[in-house]
Design an enzyme around this catalytic site. Structure first.
Site, PDB file in Angstrom:
ATOM      1  N   HIS A   1       0.769  -1.147   0.056  1.00  0.00           N
ATOM      2  CA  HIS A   1      -0.035  -0.084   0.147  1.00  0.00           C
ATOM      3  C   HIS A   1       0.815   1.261   0.149  1.00  0.00           C
ATOM      4  CE1 HIS A   1      -3.328  -2.462   1.134  1.00  0.00           C
ATOM      5  NE2 HIS A   1      -4.249  -1.697   0.701  1.00  0.00           N
TER       6      HIS A   1
ATOM      7  N   LYS B   1      -0.778   5.146   4.571  1.00  0.00           N
ATOM      8  CA  LYS B   1      -1.429   4.028   5.198  1.00  0.00           C
ATOM      9  C   LYS B   1      -1.007   3.892   6.641  1.00  0.00           C
ATOM     10  CE  LYS B   1      -3.898  -0.257   4.680  1.00  0.00           C
ATOM     11  NZ  LYS B   1      -5.228   0.403   4.987  1.00  0.00           N
TER      12      LYS B   1
END
Length: 259
Positions: free
Chosen positions: A147, A151
């Site tokens: 990700h 995040k």
């Protein structure tokens, strides 16, 4: 439907766009930092969050905030009695607590680690593949996800659900390991590894590795729009289900209950 958005970062803005395109009215946007939110509240003040939502006349809430704020937000929002859809991850250990709150307050909540239709199909594919490959002990299995570097939690909620689906299909795997190994992994350990880099919207891969070959199953998100659209559809389905009686108030629902 009149919708309030709690959390007005990149996802919140995308959800607003998708909600308006679907014909809904966004009556409140609530955040602790976003200067363009209609309601700027102090960090940690979940009562102010709930007050802003109540004042707006919202008929439903979509919560995409932060793992450190989500539980207090839910504790304030669920008792309002309007359906709450939550996409913030990092609170799996407290699901029972929120489930009990829904029951005691007659509030209704729907949570998912990932609202993308493709990801939810990926879950089913992974579970079936794990079941098939479990017959062949020469193939080991592992999960990897990547990700963007903004995040806040690791591993992702989606990766945890993928890992759960692997373990549903392959009963020899009974323990998830998220840290680095400092000895040979045990047969029952399923390694779930994470990478945070750049601007990746979300990539999840399951590896089935044998001596002669390897199988990879990958879901790769192209943008956040799939998550945003899915959360709006989830609120639509949750609200409709409560109105027609197919769903009952006082429960914590998941994607499989609505789709």
């Amino acid at each position: 439907m009149k919708i309030a958005l709690v959390g007005y970062g990149k996802m919140g803005h995308m959800i607003e766009k998708c909600a308006i395109e679907a014909g809904h009215e966004v009556v409140a946007t609530v955040d602790v930092m976003a200067k363009d939110a209609t309601n700027l509240v102090p960090a940690g003040d979940s009562e102010a969050v709930a007050a802003a939502v109540k004042k707006s006349g919202a008929e439903g809430v979509i919560e995409f905030s932060h793992p450190t704020a989500v539980i207090s937000n839910l504790k304030a929002l669920i008792p309002l009695g309007i359906p709450v859809v939550v996409g913030t991850t990092g609170w799996a250990a407290q699901e029972k607590e929120i489930e009990a709150l829904c029951a005691s307050s007659k509030g209704t909540c729907m949570r998912s680690a990932n609202f993308s239709i493709g990801v939810n199909m990926f879950y089913k594919i992974v579970e079936e593949a794990a079941r098939i490959m479990a017959e062949y002990s020469e193939y080991d299995v592992a999960v990897w996800e990547a990700h963007h570097n903004q995040k806040a939690d690791s591993p992702s909620g989606t990766a945890l659900e993928v890992a759960r689906r692997v373990m549903n299909g392959n009963k020899t795997k009974t323990k998830m390991v998220f840290d680095a190994f400092h000895e040979r992994p045990k047969t029952e350990e399923l390694h779930v590894s994470s990478t945070r880099i750049g601007h990746v919207p979300g990539t999840h891969t399951v590896f089935f590795d044998g001596l002669a070959d390897e199988i990879e199953l990958t879901h790769r998100a192209r943008s956040r729009e799939g998550f945003a659209k899915g959360s709006v559809v989830a609120l639509e389905k949750l609200s409709a289900g409560l109105k027609d009686g197919s769903l009952k108030a006082g429960k914590l629902y998941g994607m499989s209950d609505l789709f």
